[in-house]
Each structure stands twice: as C-alpha cells, then as structure tokens.
Enzyme design. Structure first.
Site, PDB file in Angstrom:
ATOM      1  N   ARG A 535       0.837  -1.202   0.000  1.00  0.00           N
ATOM      2  CA  ARG A 535       0.000   0.000   0.000  1.00  0.00           C
ATOM      3  C   ARG A 535       0.871   1.250   0.000  1.00  0.00           C
ATOM      4  O   ARG A 535       1.913   1.296   0.651  1.00  0.00           O
ATOM      5  CB  ARG A 535      -0.889   0.033   1.246  1.00  0.00           C
ATOM      6  N   VAL A 536       0.404   2.249  -0.706  1.00  0.00           N
ATOM      7  CA  VAL A 536       1.099   3.533  -0.690  1.00  0.00           C
ATOM      8  C   VAL A 536       0.344   4.535   0.180  1.00  0.00           C
ATOM      9  O   VAL A 536       0.729   5.674   0.306  1.00  0.00           O
ATOM     10  CB  VAL A 536       1.282   4.100  -2.126  1.00  0.00           C
ATOM     11  N   ASP A 537      -0.776   4.068   0.760  1.00  0.00           N
ATOM     12  CA  ASP A 537      -1.540   4.971   1.632  1.00  0.00           C
ATOM     13  C   ASP A 537      -1.435   4.471   3.076  1.00  0.00           C
ATOM     14  O   ASP A 537      -0.608   3.628   3.388  1.00  0.00           O
ATOM     15  CB  ASP A 537      -3.008   5.046   1.185  1.00  0.00           C
ATOM     16  N   ASP A 538      -2.266   4.983   3.961  1.00  0.00           N
ATOM     17  CA  ASP A 538      -2.142   4.612   5.368  1.00  0.00           C
ATOM     18  C   ASP A 538      -3.035   3.434   5.722  1.00  0.00           C
ATOM     19  O   ASP A 538      -3.755   3.456   6.712  1.00  0.00           O
ATOM     20  CB  ASP A 538      -2.452   5.829   6.243  1.00  0.00           C
ATOM     21  N   VAL A 539      -2.986   2.412   4.893  1.00  0.00           N
ATOM     22  CA  VAL A 539      -3.733   1.203   5.189  1.00  0.00           C
ATOM     23  C   VAL A 539      -2.717   0.121   5.524  1.00  0.00           C
ATOM     24  O   VAL A 539      -1.694  -0.002   4.864  1.00  0.00           O
ATOM     25  CB  VAL A 539      -4.608   0.784   3.985  1.00  0.00           C
TER      26      VAL A 539
END
Ligand code: 6R9
Length: 667
Positions: A535-539
């Site tokens: 993931r590149v997000d905050d997941v």
C-alpha cells in the site's frame, strides 16, 4: 486391506480430476479474449452474461454506461441495464433444475474435526427459501439492509443467499469484530434485522457472539438505530441456548422460526444495477467505508473469474479458507463456487487446530481441486513443517490460489513444491473489496510462465496502468514502477460508497484524474507481469485483514489517558505486517505495562482482537511538520531501527523529538 484402500482412494481421486479441455489453451486464446474485452467491453461482457439466467434480458447494445473521470461529471458505472436477474436463482435453482440437486453445495467442518455436515443444492435451496420467507415475514423488503454476524457455518452463505433472493442488501460483519464495530456498521446502513449465533469455538476459545450482538444492538439504539428482530442460531459446543441472554420481544430462535417456513419462495427479480450487498472496508482516513456492489455486474464478474481464473467447473470441490466476513469469502467461498455449480468447503475452526495437518486432511477427505488461501495462513502452516502436508493425499489438487497480501518467494515455493508437488499452478491474485473479483492473475494455464511473488497479468476487461506518483503521468514503457491505477470499468466494480458518493469519488477517482486509484504500489517487468509492492496509503494489512491507521489511532485516542497516537505498519514474519503504535499519554499519566495493557484492551473492545497493536512505543511527542502533519516516514524508520536513514527531517517542527523516540524504543 490397507493397500487396497489406498489404491481405491487413488482411483477415486483420479476419477474426480480427469483431464479436461483447458479454457485458455494458448497464449493466443487469452490475448484474443483480453483484447476484445478492452476494445468492446459492452459486447464482450454482454456475451459472457448470457451464461447466467436473466428473467428479462438486457439489450445487446446500450446496456453499459460509465464515467470515471470526475472532470466530466459524477462517477457512474452500469452493466446489463434493462436486464433483471437474481443471484440466488443462478447459484441454486439453476443447478437443481440441471439435475445437480443431490450434489453437495456446501461441505462444512466445525472447530472439532468430527463435526461435519454436507448440504446438497436441493437442501440449500430449501433452507434459503425458508430463510427468505422468514425475512419477508419480518417486513424485510427489496433494498432493506440486513446485518449478518455469524461464524463460519453453512447458515452464513445461506443467509447471504436468502438476502439475495428477496433483494435485501446484506452487510456481513466478520465475527471477530467488537460490539462497537458491529454497531457502527448497523447504524451506518440502517439495518433493522440482525442474524447472529449463540457463539463459536475458535481453537480452544469460545467467543460469545450473542452477548456481543446484544451490546451492539444497545449501542445502535443509543445512536438512534432500533433493531426490530435478532435471529439467533444455536451453535453447539459454544454456549447452550438456555444460557444465552434473551430478549423475548426482539430475539427469535433460528430453530424455532425458520424450519416452520415454507420451503418455496419465488426469487425477487432485481434490476442488474440494484444493490446486492454492502461490505465495510478500511480506508486511509475516517470511518470504514461501505462498499456497494450491485446484482448483475458482481454476479457476472465473479462467475466468469471463477471459470477462467480458477478453472471452476460444475462438480469441482473448492476449498477457500477465507471467512465470509471479507470479500474473498463473498466471492470465492460463497457466490463464485455456487455460480459455477461447485461444492464449496467451509472450515469452521482454525486451520492449525488441532494440529498443522487439519487443512490437508480436509483436502484429502473431500478431494479438493481448487484450494484458495492467503499468504498469512501459508506462512503459519509452513512453519509447522513439511511432514503435515506430506501425511495427506493431496493428489486431487489442481489449482492453488491465494489473495490478500504479497506472497513472499519462500511461501510461494512451499505452496508450489510441497503442497502442489510442483504440478499445480500457483494463482496469486491481486484484487480488492472494491474490485469485486480478481483483477491481476498468473493464469492457471500450461503456457503461462508464473513467477514467484508476481500477481501476473490482467483479467478480462482490466486495464492496469502504472503512474508516476509525483506527476500523475502514466509510465508507458513496459518496465515501470509506480502507483497502480486502473483505466476503464469492469462489471464487478463497486458502484459507490454507502451514503457517501462524494467520498467514493474523492478517495478513488480524485487522486489521479481519469483513473481508479488502487492505493497500491506496483512494478511491471519486461514481460508485462505485475508485482505488487504494498500500500502507498495509510492502510495496513495484518494477516490479510485491512486496517486503516486512522481507525486504530482513533480507538487509542478515545481512551481518556491517551493524548495522541500515531500508528504505522511494520514487517512481521507471520502476519505480513503488524500494528505499531506511538502513544503520547496525558500529562499526569505514567507510562507502565499496565497502561499498555489498558490501551490494548481498549482497541480490542473498540475494533476487535485483530486490530490490537503489537507494540506500543511511548512517545512524549510525535515528529510533525510545521503544519502539524505527523511524519510517518520518520516513525517507520524509528520503529524498524533504521534511524541512520531518516532522510530529510529539516521540515520537522521539533527535531529533538526524534532522539527522544529512539531512546524510548523497547522501553
Ligand atoms: C482480496 C482482498 C485489498 C488489498 C490490496 C493489496 C492487498 C490483495 C494481493 C495484495 C499483494 C496480492 N492485496 N491481494 N497484495 N498481492 N495478490 O484481499 O481484498 O481485503 O480489500 O484488500 O490487499 O494491498 O489493495 P481487501
């Protein structure tokens, strides 16, 4: 005598897996179908959809419409518009009519290996009809939400199918979620009816679901959402019915109410774009998102993917280890195998209970052809040693599938060589709750050169693109690395987020205009194969469960002694990723192990056991930019002991915080 038994077993195993005509026999077959699916999606999917029953046919042209570019107006997607169908009819009635009524639809084993049940297609249809009639008797109508909080028993897929039959929108909540999480989901979708059970044994631990459900109903009522009926299934060995908390006005015993209903129930014919179900999933910010799937597109997307990607055909025995509380359980345990006329194996307990051979004995017992699991489970099974799979006859296996998180090479080779004796393709598929069905896949075809750790090539209708994360431009060279986005639409795609179309657009279609943003990073190699880099997000992905850092942070900060929290994911040998929390306590509160435990218990209660941080790192302050943004990049380096590679920290408001945090690691 013993040798004869072995021989007989081998013969029957052989009979169950006779060679069959491959579906995509050559690369050219795949290329031709793939190309058509991209050039003429309406025609391609229109033809694919003819493999299912439609009460009213959709027109050959004009059934599809889509806009995924927010600059051109609201995002909207439709497939097979004008057609009406019903998923439960396609999963059940169709196969009974085709003479498969006596074939097993569901094969279940409980936590205890001796608890076994087989439900034939005819029996499942009757049970679904009775349950549908019960739902109707409680006033449930097309479009109404029904929450399902059940353990892995045959009644769980039956409940999903009953909702599908009457056009109710089911929201299955994983039975590992806490009362708070269940209540939040019930309130969000306005569910008045809840289906649950007395409890369930997980390994040696009983989980009292009805007690949790009761708490959730109370919490929902506080938030203004009244629950009119709770249907409760008695699950043996967990809690006796007599000991279950009961509200006679609202609660109904499954065994008292459902069997007396009629076993006939006409399916409600639904428009292709009517809602089929909601499934809550985590995003990088805010509350969990209610992903909405619709009837026709989801059915065709999942059914066709089962056929082409996992080679599921009528009579095959499919064993998916996922829980129906997640999308893999929806698509590849419940709906997909039944849409294909397969027998779907359900494991009620945990795969390492009572020992590491449990799953493999089930493969042997039921002559499983497709085994579908997740890397996290493979990692825990391989740790227990090769002797376990070797003790069982796994010769019925033909396809080894996995999804949910990146598969490391070691796990891939173990799966391929030890479990599959190097005969079965490993189909490591990339997809998401939002995509409905598998999207990137190493094709299970002889000609396909699968690579350990790669998610392969796109499924029909899927147009993956690699974007440069800083410019947002498409990287057009074959070899590329960046952010994974998808161009265009496919039938199984989610249609909106429940009650928040704006969030749907801003989370998925605004970051890179004109594309669906997946939240994953990826690399495309010289052969055009895709490798998911995470993931590149905050997941965070813990044991294949998606958790937003924001959710864990808000659970921590709800505790009166917690002033602030920042959560990141760190590598973990078994779970893939583990939750690591930096916590700042309120001024007067002392740090201690007892305080740590209090905070962990609080997260357990607020979200569920799987969201409890592995580590709580005391933080007198957090590294923030001058605009107040927490620099998670810095926290990740501190957590993993890579403080030498902190990079540029000149934008930090208080650079001294970093040294303090390094000193407090492990304290
Ligand atoms: C099906 C499912 C989706 C996220 C996704 C990605 C990760 C899924 C993967 C994978 C590497 C694979 N993911 N499959 N990463 N290789 N084969 O798991 O849906 O729970 O919504 O999670 O899981 O990060 O974005 P969901």
């Amino acid at each position: 005598m013993q040798r004869l038994e072995v021989l007989a077993r081998q013969l029957t195993a052989g009979a169950a897996v006779e060679d069959r005509t491959p579906l995509l026999a050559t690369k050219n077959d795949y290329d031709t179908m793939y190309k058509r699916s991209i050039q003429d999606p309406e025609g391609f999917w229109g033809e694919m959809a003819l493999g299912y029953h439609w009460d009213r046919k959709f027109p050959a042209r004009g059934h599809m419409a889509a806009n995924t570019d927010i600059r051109r107006g609201p995002v909207s997607i439709q497939f097979f518009a004008g057609g009406t169908t019903n998923m439960s009819y396609n999963c059940l009635d169709r196969w009974v009519a085709a003479g498969r009524g006596e074939q097993a639809a569901l094969i279940w084993e409980g936590n205890d290996e001796n608890e076994r049940r087989t439900v034939s297609y005819r029996e499942l249809l009757a049970e679904v009809n009775r349950l549908s009639n019960w739902l109707k008797s409680r006033g449930v109508k097309k479009g109404d939400a029904v929450t399902i909080y059940l353990p892995m028993v045959p009644e769980l897929p039956a409940a999903m199918l009953a909702c599908a039959r009457v056009g109710a929108v089911h929201s299955v909540v994983f039975a590992g979620f806490s009362a708070d999480s269940l209540a939040q989901r019930m309130v969000d979708c306005n569910a008045k009816v809840l289906l649950t059970a007395t409890g369930v044994m997980r390994g040696t631990k009983p989980v009292l679901l009805k007690t949790i459900a009761d708490d959730a109903v109370k919490l929902a009522a506080k938030a203004g959402q009244e629950t009119s009926s709770v249907l409760c299934l008695e699950v043996a060995n967990a809690l006796a019915a007599a000991d279950t908390p009961w509200n006679p006005v609202r609660d109904v015993w499954w065994h008292a109410a459902v069997p007396m209903q009629s076993a006939e129930c006409e399916p409600t014919w639904l428009d292709s774009e009517d809602r089929s179900f909601l499934l809550y999933t985590s995003g990088s910010t805010g509350k969990p998102k209610g992903v909405v799937h619709c009837v026709g597109g989801y059915m065709v997307g999942v059914g066709v993917s089962c056929r082409y990607l996992y080679d599921m055909r009528p009579g095959d025995v499919v064993f998916t280890t996922a829980d129906c509380g997640w999308i893999t359980g929806h698509s590849y345990l419940a709906y997909g195998p039944l849409l294909c006329g397969c027998s779907s194996v359900i494991m009620g307990g945990i795969p390492t209970h009572p020992d590491g051979g449990r799953a493999w004995r089930m493969v042997e017992r039921y002559k499983v052809r497709q085994f579908y699991t997740a890397p996290t489970l493979l990692r825990s099974l391989l740790q227990l040693g090769d002797a376990w799979p070797r003790q069982s006859d796994l010769s019925s296996l033909r396809v080894l599938a996995s999804a949910g998180e990146p598969m490391n090479e070691h796990a891939w080779h173990w799966f391929h060589e030890v479990v599959g004796s190097s005969r079965c393709p490993v189909v490591d598929t990339w997809w998401q709750t939002e995509t409905g069905n598998a999207m990137l896949i190493p094709l299970p075809c002889k000609w396909f050169q699968a690579k350990a750790g790669s998610a392969g090539v796109p499924f029909f209708g899927v147009c993956p693109v690699v974007l440069d994360p800083t410019t947002g431009n498409e990287i057009c060279t074959t070899e590329a690395e960046g952010v994974l986005a998808l161009r265009g639409v496919w039938p199984g795609m989610m249609r909106t987020l429940h009650g928040d179309h704006e969030r749907f657009e801003s989370a998925y279609f605004a970051p890179y205009k004109g594309y669906y943003f997946t939240g994953d990073g990826c690399r495309r190699d010289a052969d055009g194969h895709y490798w998911i880099t995470g993931r590149v997000d905050d997941v965070i992905n813990v044991s294949g469960h998606r958790i937003g850092t924001a959710e864990v942070e808000s659970a921590l900060t709800e505790h009166p002694d917690c002033a602030e929290a920042a959560v990141i994911g760190v590598d973990h040998a078994l779970k893939g990723q583990a939750i690591y929390a930096f916590v700042t306590l309120r001024g007067h509160v002392q740090t201690s192990d007892a305080m740590r435990k209090l905070l962990m218990d609080h997260v357990r209660k607020s979200i569920g056991p799987f969201a409890v941080p592995e580590v709580i790192h005391w933080a007198p302050g957090l590294p923030k930019t001058r605009s107040g943004k927490i620099m998670r990049r810095v926290l990740r380096k501190i957590a993993s002991g890579e403080e030498k590679e902190l990079g540029d920290i000149s934008t930090l408001a208080e650079p001294g915080v970093v040294d303090m945090l390094i000193k407090l690691r492990g304290k």
